[in-house]
Design a protein around this motif. Structure first.
Motif, PDB file in Angstrom:
ATOM      1  N   GLY A 208     -54.318   3.710  17.486  1.00 46.11           N
ATOM      2  CA  GLY A 208     -54.436   2.603  16.559  1.00 46.11           C
ATOM      3  C   GLY A 208     -53.369   1.534  16.657  1.00 46.11           C
ATOM      4  O   GLY A 208     -53.517   0.454  16.075  1.00 46.11           O
ATOM      5  N   ARG A 209     -52.316   1.774  17.425  1.00 45.04           N
ATOM      6  CA  ARG A 209     -51.181   0.852  17.392  1.00 45.04           C
ATOM      7  C   ARG A 209     -51.535  -0.531  17.928  1.00 45.04           C
ATOM      8  O   ARG A 209     -50.955  -1.525  17.502  1.00 45.04           O
ATOM      9  N   ARG A 210     -52.514  -0.611  18.837  1.00 43.67           N
ATOM     10  CA  ARG A 210     -52.844  -1.917  19.400  1.00 43.67           C
ATOM     11  C   ARG A 210     -53.461  -2.850  18.356  1.00 43.67           C
ATOM     12  O   ARG A 210     -53.515  -4.060  18.558  1.00 43.67           O
ATOM     13  N   PHE A 211     -53.914  -2.291  17.250  1.00 41.82           N
ATOM     14  CA  PHE A 211     -54.530  -3.117  16.223  1.00 41.82           C
ATOM     15  C   PHE A 211     -53.513  -3.664  15.224  1.00 41.82           C
ATOM     16  O   PHE A 211     -53.840  -4.542  14.426  1.00 41.82           O
ATOM     17  N   LEU A 212     -52.275  -3.143  15.255  1.00 44.91           N
ATOM     18  CA  LEU A 212     -51.232  -3.611  14.345  1.00 44.91           C
ATOM     19  C   LEU A 212     -49.953  -3.846  15.138  1.00 44.91           C
ATOM     20  O   LEU A 212     -48.981  -3.108  15.031  1.00 44.91           O
TER      21      LEU A 212
END
Length: 363
Positions: free
Chosen positions: A29-33
């Motif tokens: 999920g880190r690529r989204f934040l």
């Protein structure tokens, strides 16, 4: 801020650095934040669930335009606490507060979400919280590589009901369709190698629009964006797999072309070594049964080249009836055009097959 399922929002500060670090450590999920900070806006909240003291995620208001009564919301929940309805509850809570002008929050008339197309988890949250998908915004969010990503725009207005959005194409019951011989499951990120192999088969490639080998970036988009298209109700892409081994054999897709008239189209392809065994006929019957039982689709169409006798047999055995010849409908190689022989399946066609014992049976 309380919510009826026990989710609480409180002001987020430096003591909550750990939840930001946890979000960054989440590789999926880190690529989204990409640019989180502990207090990234004037309205940054920690999400606490079930009466626990430690936060499980965060939700912020950003890009506030008081003169327009609009702002952008962004949210995240740690990997261990996802799929529990926590993000949906937090988003509902924040939405209700800004629309009523509760103490400590600005009064707004519009709340926006910017969500990556390959982030179906966040899209599900948006739909469940009563947000409406509006369209695309190009180059709207910075990414980890220094570029900018296109995103989907979801919104909720103060006058909206907040009820979960109705979906044209629901999830498959139990996540799949099967008759014991073949299984249909949603196309996903892990299917890039198989999709590449399948769509480089010469006769599969020849029937594509356009009839050219797919670019690797297009293959990735097709697999990574499949869930988003499904949630939007525009198409349902599925892998046809062996029900026993799980090995992928081909693909079948449903395109919901005309929701107002209840018409959709299917398209399919299969690796050559698995053809001639009735497997795609089974897949077509499964998708037809699901479409007529679970959606508003009343008419299912499919087309083949006039000389593609194998595909015509698949459709006829699945209960489709030849209906029309559409001259020069499809583009071919080097500027040529192909006729399209069109078939149609109605719910009563499948019922007639079932009552006559003609539906393909397992085994």
């Amino acid at each position: 801020m309380e919510q009826d399922n026990g989710v609480t929002l409180r002001a987020r500060g430096s003591r909550d650095e750990a939840i930001v670090d946890a979000a960054r450590d989440d590789q999926r999920g880190r690529r989204f934040l990409p640019r989180l900070t502990a207090a990234s806006s004037d309205y940054a909240y920690a999400i606490v669930a079930g009466g626990a003291g430690d936060p499980v995620g965060g939700i912020d208001l950003d890009h506030l335009l008081p003169g327009r009564g609009t702002a952008e919301a962004r949210f995240w929940v740690g990997p261990r606490d996802r799929r529990r309805g926590i993000a949906t509850a937090a988003l509902r809570t924040l939405s209700e507060r800004v629309f009523t002008g509760a103490p400590g929050t600005p009064r707004l008339q519009r709340l926006e979400l910017l969500i990556h197309r390959d982030n179906p988890v966040a899209q599900r949250v948006a739909l469940a919280a009563g947000f409406t998908r509006e369209g695309d915004r190009r180059g709207a969010l910075p990414n980890l590589t220094g570029g900018f990503d296109d995103v989907l725009v979801y919104s909720r207005l103060a006058g909206d009901s907040g009820e979960p959005a109705e979906r044209l194409l629901p999830d498959l019951p139990g996540g799949e369709l099967t008759d014991g011989v073949v299984t249909l499951r949603p196309l996903g990120e892990d299917d890039v190698p198989f999709y590449t192999e399948l769509h480089n088969v010469p006769d599969v490639m020849a029937s594509a629009v356009p009839p050219t080998p797919p670019h690797p970036a297009e293959v990735r988009r097709r697999c990574f964006w499949a869930a988003s298209h499904w949630l939007a109700g525009s198409r349902a892409d599925m892998i046809v797999a062996d029900a026993v081994t799980g090995a992928p054999l081909g693909e079948i897709s449903l395109y919901y072309q005309e929701p107002p008239t209840g018409q959709a189209m299917i398209g399919y392809s299969m690796l050559p070594e698995h053809r001639g065994r009735g497997l795609m006929t089974r897949a077509a019957q499964l998708i037809g049964l699901w479409a007529f039982a679970e959606t508003g689709i009343a008419r299912l169409i499919a087309g083949t080249f006039p000389d593609n006798l194998g595909s015509q047999r698949v459709l006829e055995k699945a209960g489709f009836h030849q209906e029309a010849l559409l001259r020069s409908r499809l583009p071919g190689a080097a500027g040529t055009r192909h006729d399209d022989l069109q078939y149609v399946l109605l719910a009563e066609d499948l019922l007639a097959q079932a009552s006559g014992g003609e539906l393909t049976q397992p085994g």
